[in-house]
Design a protein around this motif. Structure first.
Motif, mmCIF file in Angstrom:
data_model
loop_
_atom_site.group_PDB
_atom_site.id
_atom_site.type_symbol
_atom_site.label_atom_id
_atom_site.label_comp_id
_atom_site.label_asym_id
_atom_site.label_seq_id
_atom_site.Cartn_x
_atom_site.Cartn_y
_atom_site.Cartn_z
ATOM 1 N N PHE A 129 -3.425 0.662 -7.276
ATOM 2 C CA PHE A 129 -2.909 -0.612 -7.783
ATOM 3 C C PHE A 129 -3.971 -1.338 -8.608
ATOM 4 C CE2 PHE A 129 -0.545 0.333 -3.954
ATOM 5 C CZ PHE A 129 0.761 -0.020 -4.256
ATOM 6 N N PHE B 65 5.568 -2.191 -8.104
ATOM 7 C CA PHE B 65 5.858 -1.117 -7.152
ATOM 8 C C PHE B 65 7.315 -1.174 -6.702
ATOM 9 C CE2 PHE B 65 6.414 -0.314 -2.611
ATOM 10 C CZ PHE B 65 6.015 1.011 -2.502
ATOM 11 N N LYS C 197 3.633 -4.424 0.477
ATOM 12 C CA LYS C 197 4.481 -4.592 -0.702
ATOM 13 C C LYS C 197 5.906 -4.999 -0.334
ATOM 14 C CE LYS C 197 3.293 -4.402 -4.165
ATOM 15 N NZ LYS C 197 2.692 -5.554 -4.898
ATOM 16 N N GLY D 211 -1.606 -6.303 -8.068
ATOM 17 C CA GLY D 211 -0.652 -5.650 -7.187
ATOM 18 C C GLY D 211 0.333 -4.736 -7.873
#
Length: 360
Positions: free
Chosen positions: A254, A191, A306, A258
């Motif tokens: 996700f 991400f 995140k 992750g």
């Protein structure tokens, strides 16, 4: 939990226990959303099956049902196309411009336009332009025969932010398949950033879940993307919808490690870029207070887990081809591509959103 300015931390894995657990007074983790297994934690619920009628060219096309939306795609000039409905509630007999909307396609134009339950429509091409391959799809997501999905019996949540899982809004998973195979297999990357959109649809929508199903049909089938283009959608009541399919690990958007599933909301800059779309047209009408509040809560959850500084400026790097783009950590679609999305009123609020996400 918030990283240094400009930094995007890889962070720990987003597991169902961590990412989807309830908080702030909410109890219970997300339950299974498997629409086929009939496993404990789900119950059957019926939704109208999506009905469609495809057409080619610009001559009048009709359908044997009341049309909710018409999806259109063509090759050539993107601006100057129009649509006219024969009946229904969407200005019958008058030409309407087919604006570029949120979705963009290379080498042509596309639009999803509300049909107001019309039964016939006609298209026109951009004046003086060399245009070909005009295809349209009449879509009805409200009047079809019942189709049964296994829906979670308890609310699904992203760290206290309740959302409707794909089966809970009636996502027909068969539409992700083409010729017996998944049309757009899931691919995951770390991400990096968040992009805000509007769907450029109708405001005061009486049936937003039906509209989400129409967008799904348009993105997955008309545009051949194989799924809905956004990771999450938010309606005017503040209801959050799970978008792009990301696997069966109970973590929306996700995978269990992750990493973010690649969606289709910002052409050329999708991998590692999470897309959230607000339903409706936000060019001159601002988002509702409920929609804005849900947007802020959802972004805050993702940013904190995140390690994203919501007020940072960063350099996005496409992990597929190395293309870079300097953007805000929370940006609008127009910051990436030539589009009016997410609408002027929503774009003007992005600074407020960043500040609110950064607050405690």
């Amino acid at each position: 939990m918030i990283g240094a300015a400009g930094a995007v931390a890889v962070g720990g894995a987003l597991t169902p226990v961590v990412f989807a657990a309830g908080s702030g007074g909410d109890s219970g983790a997300s339950v299974t959303t498997d629409s086929a297994s009939g496993a404990a934690g789900t119950e059957p619920q019926k939704f109208p099956a999506t009905r469609t009628e495809a057409a080619a060219g610009t001559a009048e096309a009709s359908a044997a049902f009341a049309i909710s939306y018409v999806g259109v795609r063509w090759s050539g000039a993107a601006d100057g196309a129009g649509i006219k409905f024969a009946d229904g509630d969407s200005a019958p007999g008058k030409w309407q411009d087919l604006g570029s909307g949120c979705a963009t396609v290379e080498g042509g134009g596309t639009a999803l336009v509300a049909a107001g339950d019309a039964t016939a429509y006609e298209l026109k091409l951009p004046d003086g332009a060399s245009v070909s391959g005009v295809r349209s799809l009449a879509i009805d997501t409200t009047g079809g025969a019942d189709k049964t999905f296994r829906v979670p019996t308890e609310p699904t949540r992203v760290r206290g932010v309740q959302y409707l899982s794909r089966p809970a809004w009636g996502a027909d998973e068969s539409k992700r398949y083409k010729d017996g195979k998944v049309n757009s297999p899931e691919v995951y990357y770390p991400f990096q950033t968040i992009t805000v959109h509007h769907t450029d649809g109708v405001n005061n929508d009486p049936d937003p879940a039906a509209t989400v199903r129409a967008i799904y049909e348009y993105h997955a089938v008309t545009l051949d993307w194989g799924d809905i283009g956004y990771h999450f959608l938010i309606d005017e009541a503040g209801v959050v919808y799970e978008g792009r399919y990301s696997g069966d690990d109970l973590v929306p958007a996700f995978d269990a490690d992750g990493n973010l599933v690649t969606a289709f909301h910002t052409g050329g800059f999708n991998s590692g870029n999470l897309g959230i779309a607000l339903l409706g047209n936000l060019v001159s009408q601002p988002p509702t207070d409920a929609a804005k509040a849900s947007l802020i809560r959802l972004i805050k959850v993702i940013a904190r887990f995140k390690g994203l500084d919501p007020q940072a400026k960063l350099t996005y790097v496409n992990p597929v081809n190395g293309v870079t783009k300097d953007v805000n950590a929370i940006s609008g679609h127009r910051d990436w591509l030539a589009t009016d999305c997410p609408g002027q009123t929503m774009y003007d609020l992005l600074g407020e959103v960043r500040t609110a996400v950064a607050g405690k």
